[in-house]
Scaffold this active site. Sequence first.
Site, PDB file in Angstrom:
ATOM      1  N   GLU A  87       0.809  -1.221   0.000  1.00  0.00           N
ATOM      2  CA  GLU A  87       0.000   0.000   0.000  1.00  0.00           C
ATOM      3  C   GLU A  87       0.844   1.274   0.000  1.00  0.00           C
ATOM      4  O   GLU A  87       0.333   2.363  -0.269  1.00  0.00           O
ATOM      5  CB  GLU A  87      -0.935   0.009   1.212  1.00  0.00           C
ATOM      6  N   GLU A 118       6.828 -22.105   7.916  1.00  0.00           N
ATOM      7  CA  GLU A 118       7.231 -21.201   8.986  1.00  0.00           C
ATOM      8  C   GLU A 118       8.177 -21.868   9.982  1.00  0.00           C
ATOM      9  O   GLU A 118       8.785 -21.205  10.814  1.00  0.00           O
ATOM     10  CB  GLU A 118       6.014 -20.664   9.734  1.00  0.00           C
TER      11      GLU A 118
END
Length: 304
Positions: A87, A118
């Site tokens: 963004e 992960e």
Amino acid sequence: MEQWESRGHLLTEQINASSQNLDQFSSLELVDLFNREDVQTLLAIARSRESLAQAIDLTTAALHQGGRLFYVGAGTSGRLGVLDAAECPPTFCTPPELVQGIIAGGAGALVRSSEDLEDQAEDGANVIALRQITHKDVVVGITAGGTTPYVQGALQAARQRGAKTVFIACVPVDQVEFEADVDIRLLVGPEILAGSTRLKAGTVTKMALNILSTSVMVKLGKVYGNRMIDVAVTNKKLQDRALRILMDLTEINREEAEFLLEKSGKSVKLALLMKWTGLDALSSQELLDQHQGQLRQAVLSLKK
């Protein structure tokens, strides 16, 4: 045989007493419960205000010196980091490399579950080397439960390279200790759906990242008052926003604003400086450069 350490003691894994009978709730009761529980996100941000402010100052200083900001996470945490980074270019006209999101599993993990990735601390360390992170940069590790090996490996590798580090977790320090320059603990309590950290933990993380990135951009001169004067004019909506900013701050009409925006190369900040000082685009840009892109400082410098 692999040894597995239970994480049931973590705050993010505990059972929420308010939702013990969740499967028996009506739709309205579900909405009301979520609404009550989400209040904890606001309280968590308030309790973390000082550490968030430290992260803002640390990151601003690094970016002023030519550094970059990296978010590192896995699963929901990784996706939130990538979203915040993505963004920044349209909102603040930053180059894509200035704020980067790193997620375990890469781009494919944004739309497909890759939570098994992960568990590899070495993968986190490797990605730090791959991005050529240096002492100028800031690395923000995001892990709701605080124990994600990928994130811990990345932060440890970043520290070894001299980078500044920020640790964001939703568990208290006495449950998970980790060494970082700034330690942000967003304690929202057990989730309505036990262990589903895309809920309150995800919401409060999004809030914290909003505060961090937006505040840094304000301090970097991307904002005048509360207007996004470095907005990237890349579509009709953003062009309309740019024109409205010019009209509101200078009291010119839309036609004049369109002409000024074109003369400035579609830079709202440059257009404002040109209007307020009478300088041409080249001279305005030179003045901005002298003041590290700070519009207010550039304008005030001519009034002294």
